[in-house]
Write a protein that holds these residues in place. Structure first.
Motif, PDB file in Angstrom:
ATOM      1  N   ARG A   1       0.851  -1.188   0.000  1.00  0.00           N
ATOM      2  CA  ARG A   1       0.000   0.000   0.000  1.00  0.00           C
ATOM      3  C   ARG A   1       0.880   1.229   0.000  1.00  0.00           C
ATOM      4  O   ARG A   1       2.039   1.193   0.405  1.00  0.00           O
ATOM      5  N   ALA A   2       0.301   2.337  -0.455  1.00  0.00           N
ATOM      6  CA  ALA A   2       1.018   3.613  -0.490  1.00  0.00           C
ATOM      7  C   ALA A   2       0.015   4.734  -0.271  1.00  0.00           C
ATOM      8  O   ALA A   2      -1.168   4.601  -0.588  1.00  0.00           O
ATOM      9  N   ASP A   3       0.502   5.840   0.275  1.00  0.00           N
ATOM     10  CA  ASP A   3      -0.351   7.022   0.440  1.00  0.00           C
ATOM     11  C   ASP A   3      -0.650   7.604  -0.923  1.00  0.00           C
ATOM     12  O   ASP A   3       0.170   7.564  -1.834  1.00  0.00           O
ATOM     13  N   TYR A   4      -1.828   8.161  -1.058  1.00  0.00           N
ATOM     14  CA  TYR A   4      -2.257   8.791  -2.305  1.00  0.00           C
ATOM     15  C   TYR A   4      -2.505  10.258  -2.032  1.00  0.00           C
ATOM     16  O   TYR A   4      -3.367  10.606  -1.230  1.00  0.00           O
ATOM     17  N   VAL A   5      -1.728  11.103  -2.705  1.00  0.00           N
ATOM     18  CA  VAL A   5      -1.900  12.548  -2.548  1.00  0.00           C
ATOM     19  C   VAL A   5      -2.241  13.115  -3.918  1.00  0.00           C
ATOM     20  O   VAL A   5      -1.450  13.030  -4.853  1.00  0.00           O
ATOM     21  N   LEU A   6      -3.421  13.688  -4.016  1.00  0.00           N
ATOM     22  CA  LEU A   6      -3.869  14.258  -5.283  1.00  0.00           C
ATOM     23  C   LEU A   6      -3.244  15.627  -5.481  1.00  0.00           C
ATOM     24  O   LEU A   6      -3.328  16.476  -4.592  1.00  0.00           O
ATOM     25  N   GLN A   7      -2.609  15.809  -6.619  1.00  0.00           N
ATOM     26  CA  GLN A   7      -2.043  17.099  -6.948  1.00  0.00           C
ATOM     27  C   GLN A   7      -3.116  17.877  -7.698  1.00  0.00           C
ATOM     28  O   GLN A   7      -3.576  17.441  -8.731  1.00  0.00           O
TER      29      GLN A   7
ATOM     30  N   ARG B   1       4.562   0.407   1.125  1.00  0.00           N
ATOM     31  CA  ARG B   1       4.718  -0.334   2.390  1.00  0.00           C
ATOM     32  C   ARG B   1       4.109  -1.706   2.180  1.00  0.00           C
ATOM     33  O   ARG B   1       2.962  -1.809   1.707  1.00  0.00           O
ATOM     34  N   PRO B   2       4.840  -2.750   2.521  1.00  0.00           N
ATOM     35  CA  PRO B   2       4.322  -4.101   2.263  1.00  0.00           C
ATOM     36  C   PRO B   2       3.113  -4.440   3.141  1.00  0.00           C
ATOM     37  O   PRO B   2       2.989  -3.963   4.262  1.00  0.00           O
ATOM     38  N   LEU B   3       2.242  -5.265   2.586  1.00  0.00           N
ATOM     39  CA  LEU B   3       1.092  -5.817   3.306  1.00  0.00           C
ATOM     40  C   LEU B   3       1.209  -7.337   3.276  1.00  0.00           C
ATOM     41  O   LEU B   3       1.797  -7.903   2.360  1.00  0.00           O
TER      42      LEU B   3
END
Length: 181
Positions: free
Chosen positions: A139-145, A164-166
């Motif tokens: 998983r990873a954070d999602y930041v909308l530009q 980041r591993p799950l």
């Protein structure tokens, strides 16, 4: 929170009223109840209501979640200033995932954008968009530009954060990926 405060005061006055009735009945019986009985009952009413609210907070929040939003993690705690929490720990925080509304990436059907909601007692709900890779389990954070909303999920993740591993038994992975594979 204002309604909870009003209800707490009402619970205190309600139980103090019961003690008032007991003191009046004790006068009729010929024995006099101690004067400290009324404030004691008021304090017991306040504490009992607050403890009840703290234990029921989690179930009340889960009942209000919209359809498709599921709890993926809950944190139970025991604290020294709440000695009853050592008997039964209280849930003060939990994470919910909006798995039913997860959006698949157009280029990679194994990647999904999902909203995680962080709930904490007496705090506002926080929304945390995450990208879940079902092929890799990560998983990873999602930041909308805001400048360029035409970028794909992959482009945003490459620009903003590391993966980041799950594990395959992680509740986030299960809630998002199990329905799609």
């Amino acid at each position: 929170m204002l309604f909870e405060f009003i209800a707490t005061i009402a619970a205190g006055f309600g139980l103090a009223g019961v003690a008032l009735i007991i003191t009046h009945l004790s006068k009729l019986a010929g024995k006099r109840a101690p004067k400290w009985l009324i404030p004691l009952f008021g304090a017991i009413g306040i504490f009992a209501f607050q403890i009840n609210q703290e234990y029921n907070w989690f179930s009340q929040q889960v009942a209000e979640l919209p359809k498709g939003v599921t709890v993926v993690k809950k944190v139970e705690e025991s604290t020294w200033f709440r000695p009853w929490s050592y008997v039964k720990p209280q849930t003060f925080r939990f994470i919910a995932a909006d798995a039913d509304n997860a959006r698949a990436n157009a280029d990679n059907k194994n990647m999904y954008l999902v909203n995680l909601y962080l709930f904490e007692r007496r705090r506002s709900v926080q929304q945390m968009p995450q990208v879940i890779d079902c092929a890799t389990p990560a998983r990873a954070d999602y930041v909308l530009q805001e400048k360029d909303s035409t970028l794909s999920i992959d482009d945003h993740v490459k620009q903003t954060t590391a993966w980041r591993p799950l594990t395959k038994d992680d509740p986030i992975f299960i809630s998002v990926c199990s329905k799609r594979t």
